[in-house]
Scaffold this active site. Structure first.
Site, PDB file in Angstrom:
ATOM      1  N   TYR A  66       0.859  -1.178   0.000  1.00 49.11           N
ATOM      2  CA  TYR A  66       0.000   0.000   0.000  1.00 49.11           C
ATOM      3  C   TYR A  66       0.898   1.232   0.000  1.00 49.11           C
ATOM      4  CZ  TYR A  66      -3.826  -3.102   1.511  1.00 49.11           C
ATOM      5  OH  TYR A  66      -4.764  -4.104   1.610  1.00 49.11           O
ATOM      6  N   PRO A 216     -16.855  -4.673   1.650  1.00 46.82           N
ATOM      7  CA  PRO A 216     -18.174  -4.907   2.250  1.00 46.82           C
ATOM      8  C   PRO A 216     -19.312  -4.208   1.519  1.00 46.82           C
ATOM      9  CG  PRO A 216     -16.904  -3.376   3.580  1.00 46.82           C
ATOM     10  CD  PRO A 216     -15.960  -3.942   2.554  1.00 46.82           C
ATOM     11  N   GLY A 219     -19.624  -3.851  -5.536  1.00 43.84           N
ATOM     12  CA  GLY A 219     -20.247  -4.653  -6.571  1.00 43.84           C
ATOM     13  C   GLY A 219     -21.743  -4.815  -6.486  1.00 43.84           C
ATOM     14  N   PHE A 220     -22.440  -3.856  -5.904  1.00 41.23           N
ATOM     15  CA  PHE A 220     -23.888  -3.947  -5.824  1.00 41.23           C
ATOM     16  C   PHE A 220     -24.527  -3.484  -7.130  1.00 41.23           C
ATOM     17  CE2 PHE A 220     -22.807  -4.291  -1.478  1.00 41.23           C
ATOM     18  CZ  PHE A 220     -23.898  -4.816  -0.802  1.00 41.23           C
ATOM     19  N   THR A 221     -25.600  -4.154  -7.552  1.00 39.85           N
ATOM     20  CA  THR A 221     -26.399  -3.666  -8.667  1.00 39.85           C
ATOM     21  C   THR A 221     -27.303  -2.544  -8.154  1.00 39.85           C
ATOM     22  OG1 THR A 221     -28.293  -5.107  -8.280  1.00 39.85           O
ATOM     23  CG2 THR A 221     -26.461  -6.013  -9.580  1.00 39.85           C
ATOM     24  N   LEU A 223     -30.493  -2.386  -8.150  1.00 40.66           N
ATOM     25  CA  LEU A 223     -31.596  -2.973  -7.400  1.00 40.66           C
ATOM     26  C   LEU A 223     -31.156  -3.364  -5.998  1.00 40.66           C
ATOM     27  CD1 LEU A 223     -34.503  -4.006  -7.262  1.00 40.66           C
ATOM     28  CD2 LEU A 223     -33.701  -6.160  -8.252  1.00 40.66           C
TER      29      LEU A 223
END
Length: 294
Positions: A66, A216, A219-221, A223
């Protein structure tokens, strides 16, 4: 600020005296944009680290790639000499290209150099936990991990590492690793919408091995985001708080490492440990990722 010490209870890493609060701190965001170079506000980064410990955090996740080197140097500046009970978990197996890319670094000399880089930049004689990072950018790839893990097991035997973990691995790779050395934790992609590791988490829990999910909220759609947003609104919480609270509820061997460079967001993340999720909320969140669970 009021000291918050519960942080979702604690979990003891197998074969160790290390009792980790279930909500820790991920240090990746302490570096500059794209996890490269120094942060815009180094003093602010130092403040966030010190505030995390003051709030009861005793588990910091980091890596010398990092920055590179920057994040560990900030941790050392902010917290060294380290208080008793603080566990610093780092990872090796990658390096940064001049174009800011992430490149596998699994050759014996690369792994050995990475361990020494972490020791030097953190100001330690022994690393508490080192995760071997393999696989792709977002998950495991098939194949043996025996050769690189054997290198780290030898460094452990020499006293440079206390305990070993894995990152981006499959159940088959864990089984191979356990023929070489004890594994105390696994760090993989997992959240309420990405549930491919459901069975793996249960298997690890049965062995008392910690599971540390990354991304956490990744990658949410649209919906799925709407469903999470609705749950958060009903609880007067943020979507991140709800996502973290769901993870804590999912299994007692899950440890969290949310990262931030903001003191405000730090305390929002830590407060997820005290957020109560009603049964109907949990059922709704479970449904988000039901189609991806194996």
């Amino acid at each position: 600020m009021t000291k918050q010490t519960n942080l979702g209870g604690s979990f003891t890493l197998p074969g160790t005296p290390m009792k980790l609060k279930r909500v820790g701190y991920g240090a990746m965001q302490l570096a500059g944009p794209q996890v490269w170079g120094p942060p815009r506000d180094r003093d602010g980064a130092i403040t966030v680290l010190r505030e995390a410990l003051a709030a009861g955090v005793n588990h910091i996740d980091t890596s010398d790639f990092y920055g590179p080197h920057v994040t560990n140097q900030i941790i050392k500046q902010a917290l060294h000499p380290y208080p008793d009970g603080l566990v610093i978990v780092t990872k090796v197996g990658a390096r940064r290209g001049d174009d800011k890319s992430w490149i596998h670094a699994l050759a014996p000399q690369e792994l050995t150099a990475a361990v020494h880089d972490n020791l030097r930049n953190l100001g330690l004689d022994t690393l508490d936990v080192v995760n071997l990072r393999v696989g792709g950018v977002m998950g495991p790839t098939a194949g043996s991990i025996g050769e690189p893990l054997t290198v780290l097991a030898e460094l452990k035997r020499r006293g440079l590492i206390r305990h070993l973990g894995l990152s981006n691995v499959s159940p088959e790779q864990l089984a191979e690793a356990q023929t070489i050395t004890e594994i105390v934790c696994v760090q993989n992609l997992y959240n309420v919408a990405h549930r491919n590791d459901d069975g793996f988490i249960n298997h690890l829990a049965s062995q008392g091995i910690a599971y540390v999910p990354f991304f956490p909220l990744g990658g949410f759609t649209p919906l799925q985001s709407s469903a999470l947003d609705a749950a958060a609104a009903s609880l007067q919480a943020t979507p991140m708080q709800v996502a973290l609270a769901w993870l804590l509820h999912r299994s007692p061997n899950i440890l969290l490492i949310p990262g931030t460079s903001s003191v405000k967001h730090l305390h929002e993340n830590l407060s997820a440990a005290t957020l109560h999720l009603p049964a109907e909320t949990i059922a709704g969140l479970d449904a988000i990722g039901a189609d991806t669970a194996l």
